[in-house]
Write a protein that holds these residues in place. Structure first.
Motif, PDB file in Angstrom:
ATOM      1  N   VAL A   5       0.836  -1.201   0.000  1.00 16.64           N
ATOM      2  CA  VAL A   5       0.000   0.000   0.000  1.00 16.64           C
ATOM      3  C   VAL A   5       0.870   1.250   0.000  1.00 16.64           C
ATOM      4  O   VAL A   5       0.570   2.233  -0.688  1.00 16.64           O
ATOM      5  N   VAL A   6       1.970   1.216   0.756  1.00 17.62           N
ATOM      6  CA  VAL A   6       2.859   2.380   0.796  1.00 17.62           C
ATOM      7  C   VAL A   6       3.449   2.650  -0.584  1.00 17.62           C
ATOM      8  O   VAL A   6       3.470   3.795  -1.055  1.00 17.62           O
ATOM      9  N   PHE A   7       3.934   1.605  -1.254  1.00 17.51           N
ATOM     10  CA  PHE A   7       4.500   1.805  -2.595  1.00 17.51           C
ATOM     11  C   PHE A   7       3.436   2.314  -3.574  1.00 17.51           C
ATOM     12  O   PHE A   7       3.697   3.219  -4.370  1.00 17.51           O
TER      13      PHE A   7
ATOM     14  N   SER B  94       9.950  -6.656  -6.412  1.00 16.76           N
ATOM     15  CA  SER B  94       8.705  -6.737  -7.169  1.00 16.76           C
ATOM     16  C   SER B  94       7.974  -5.400  -7.186  1.00 16.76           C
ATOM     17  O   SER B  94       7.325  -5.046  -8.187  1.00 16.76           O
ATOM     18  N   TYR B  95       8.088  -4.638  -6.099  1.00 18.43           N
ATOM     19  CA  TYR B  95       7.436  -3.324  -6.068  1.00 18.43           C
ATOM     20  C   TYR B  95       8.158  -2.325  -6.964  1.00 18.43           C
ATOM     21  O   TYR B  95       7.522  -1.485  -7.609  1.00 18.43           O
TER      22      TYR B  95
ATOM     23  N   ASP C 145       9.849  -3.184  -9.629  1.00 17.24           N
ATOM     24  CA  ASP C 145       9.516  -3.598 -10.994  1.00 17.24           C
ATOM     25  C   ASP C 145       8.182  -2.992 -11.427  1.00 17.24           C
ATOM     26  O   ASP C 145       8.005  -2.605 -12.580  1.00 17.24           O
ATOM     27  N   LYS C 146       7.253  -2.892 -10.504  1.00 13.16           N
ATOM     28  CA  LYS C 146       5.912  -2.405 -10.815  1.00 13.16           C
ATOM     29  C   LYS C 146       5.823  -0.886 -10.822  1.00 13.16           C
ATOM     30  O   LYS C 146       5.175  -0.292 -11.691  1.00 13.16           O
ATOM     31  N   TYR C 147       6.491  -0.245  -9.834  1.00 12.26           N
ATOM     32  CA  TYR C 147       6.297   1.196  -9.638  1.00 12.26           C
ATOM     33  C   TYR C 147       7.547   2.031  -9.910  1.00 12.26           C
ATOM     34  O   TYR C 147       7.535   3.240  -9.688  1.00 12.26           O
ATOM     35  N   GLY C 148       8.602   1.398 -10.385  1.00 11.20           N
ATOM     36  CA  GLY C 148       9.887   2.092 -10.506  1.00 11.20           C
ATOM     37  C   GLY C 148       9.842   3.356 -11.338  1.00 11.20           C
ATOM     38  O   GLY C 148      10.573   4.324 -11.045  1.00 11.20           O
ATOM     39  N   ASP C 149       8.991   3.413 -12.346  1.00 11.61           N
ATOM     40  CA  ASP C 149       8.917   4.594 -13.210  1.00 11.61           C
ATOM     41  C   ASP C 149       8.205   5.761 -12.529  1.00 11.61           C
ATOM     42  O   ASP C 149       8.278   6.893 -13.021  1.00 11.61           O
ATOM     43  N   ASP C 150       7.532   5.487 -11.404  1.00  6.22           N
ATOM     44  CA  ASP C 150       6.720   6.520 -10.755  1.00  6.22           C
ATOM     45  C   ASP C 150       7.244   6.934  -9.395  1.00  6.22           C
ATOM     46  O   ASP C 150       6.568   7.679  -8.671  1.00  6.22           O
ATOM     47  N   VAL C 151       8.424   6.465  -9.030  1.00  7.97           N
ATOM     48  CA  VAL C 151       9.035   6.836  -7.749  1.00  7.97           C
ATOM     49  C   VAL C 151      10.492   7.225  -7.987  1.00  7.97           C
ATOM     50  O   VAL C 151      11.050   6.957  -9.054  1.00  7.97           O
ATOM     51  N   THR C 152      11.098   7.860  -6.980  1.00  7.92           N
ATOM     52  CA  THR C 152      12.477   8.347  -7.090  1.00  7.92           C
ATOM     53  C   THR C 152      13.335   7.733  -6.001  1.00  7.92           C
ATOM     54  O   THR C 152      12.984   7.824  -4.813  1.00  7.92           O
TER      55      THR C 152
END
Length: 311
Positions: free
Chosen positions: A88-90, A112-113, A115-122
Motif C-alpha cells: 500500500v505504501v509503494f 517486485s514493487y 519492478d511495478k512502480y519504478g517509473d513513478d518513484v524516485t
C-alpha cells in the motif's frame, strides 16, 4: 524486554494496524488537502507539507520515519505519517498520496514493487547497507541450518511463524526458502510482525523451540536469546541496502530535502540505539519521546547531516 513494554508496544502496533485498515478510505481526502495546501512554491524552495508512509511491522522503518518527522518539524515542515502494508505504501507513493518511504530493501526484498512502480518513484539514496533477511530460532534449539529445519520440524511444532502477508520477506520465504529447502511440510503462518514477536517472546520465555522469519537490523536480537539458521543455498539473498524513495517528482518539489535525505546514513550503533530506545525500553512514553531522547544523546546529528548535505 519487560512484559509491560511488550504490552505497550503491542498496543501501539494495534493502533497502527487499525490506522492501516482505514488507509484506503482516507488517502483520497489527504491527497486533496495536500494538493490545496502544498502547491509548489515556484521559487526553488521546498513545499512545506510532507507525508511519510511507514511500512507496517518493520521497526527500522518505523524508527527512522519518526526520526525524520522530528527533524523535519524542527525545520518548519508540516509532517504527517500513516502506517500501512508495504504494498500500500509503494502504491500510494507512486500515486503521490505519500511523499516519502524510508524502508525499501533492495535488490531482493522489495524488487517486485520496484519492478511495478519504478517509473513513478524516485530513489533518494541508501541509508543502511548491511540489511539481511533471516530465519531465526531460539539459540538452544537443535537446528543449525535451514536444511536441518526440514528434518527437525517436529521440534518446532512443524511451524514457521511469519509476518505480514504482503511483506517482501514473506514473498521470499514462500517463493525461495520453502521450495529450496523442502519446508512444504511446515505450517507457514503469516499474520503480523507483532504476532510473530509475541510468539517469539512466549516461546523463549517458556523454553520452547520456535522458528520465525526475521531480519537484521532488529531489536529482537538484543531482547531474546535467538540466532539465525545458516542459509547455505542463499535463498534469503545476500546483505541488502535500505533505500529512501520519494514520489516521481520529489526532486522538483523538495530540492533542499532531496539533498538532506540523500546525505542521510545511520551506523549500526546509531540505528540499534534508536530502535532500543523506541521498542525495547520503558523509559519513553511513545515514539516521539524516544526520538527526542535519542537526539539529545546525539546532539550533533542534525548539524552533521546538514553539513554533509551542504544545506
Amino acid at each position: 524486554m519487560t512484559p509491560a513494554r511488550t504490552r505497550t508496544t503491542a498496543r501501539r502496533r494495534t493502533v497502527a494496524a487499525a490506522a492501516a485498515a482505514v488507509l484506503g478510505l482516507t488517502l483520497a481526502a489527504c491527497a486533496s488537502d495536500a494538493d490545496a495546501d502544498a502547491a509548489p512554491a515556484g521559487d526553488g524552495s521546498d513545499e512545506t507539507k510532507v507525508a511519510i508512509g511507514i511500512p507496517s511491522g518493520w521497526d527500522e522503518g518505523i524508527a527512522v520515519s519518526y526520526l525524520w518527522q522530528a527533524i523535519l518539524e524542527d525545520e518548519g515542515y508540516d509532517v504527517s505519517t500513516q502506517t500501512a502494508d508495504i504494498g500500500v505504501v509503494f502504491t500510494s507513493l507512486a500515486g503521490n498520496d505519500f511523499d516519502l518511504l524510508f524502508d525499501a530493501w533492495l535488490p531482493l526484498t522489495h524488487k517486485s514493487y520496484l519492478d511495478k512502480y519504478g517509473d513513478d518513484v524516485t530513489d533518494l539514496g541508501v541509508w543502511y547497507d548491511d540489511a539481511k533477511l533471516t530465519i531465526a530460532v531460539n539459540e538452544d534449539s537443535p537446528a543449525k541450518t535451514l536444511d536441518d529445519l526440514a528434518t527437525m520440524g517436529d521440534a518446532y511444532g512443524n511451524r514457521l511463524v511469519g509476518i505480514e502477508a504482503g511483506a517482501g520477506l514473506t514473498e521470499v520465504t514462500q517463493d525461495a526458502v520453502i521450495p529450496d529447502y523442502g519446508l512444504e511440510d511446515l505450517d507457514y503462518v503469516t499474520s503480523s510482525t507483532p504476532a510473530m514477536l509475541a510468539e517469539l517472546k512466549s516461546a523463549t520465555d517458556a523454553g520452547r523451540d520456535v522458528a520465525v522469519t526475521l531480519w537484521r537490523p532488529h531489536w529482537a536480537y538484543d531482547a531474546f536469546p535467538i540466532r539465525d539458521l545458516e542459509d547455505p543455498k542463499g535463498a534469503l539473498g545476500e546483505a541488502e541496502q535500505i533505500h529512501t524513495f520519494g514520489t516521481g517528482d520529489f526532486e522538483e518539489r523538495y530540492p533542499t530535502l532531496t539533498k538532506l535525505v540523500g546525505a542521510f546514513t545511520l551506523t549500526d550503533e546509531q540505528l540499534f540505539s534508536l530502535e532500543n530506545m523506541m521498542f525495547n525500553s520503558d523509559e519513553h512514553a511513545d515514539e516521539q519521546a524516544a526520538v527526542q531522547a535519542w537526539l539529545e544523546e546525539n546532539p550533533t546529528f542534525v548539524d552533521d547531516l546538514k553539513e554533509k548535505a551542504g544545506v
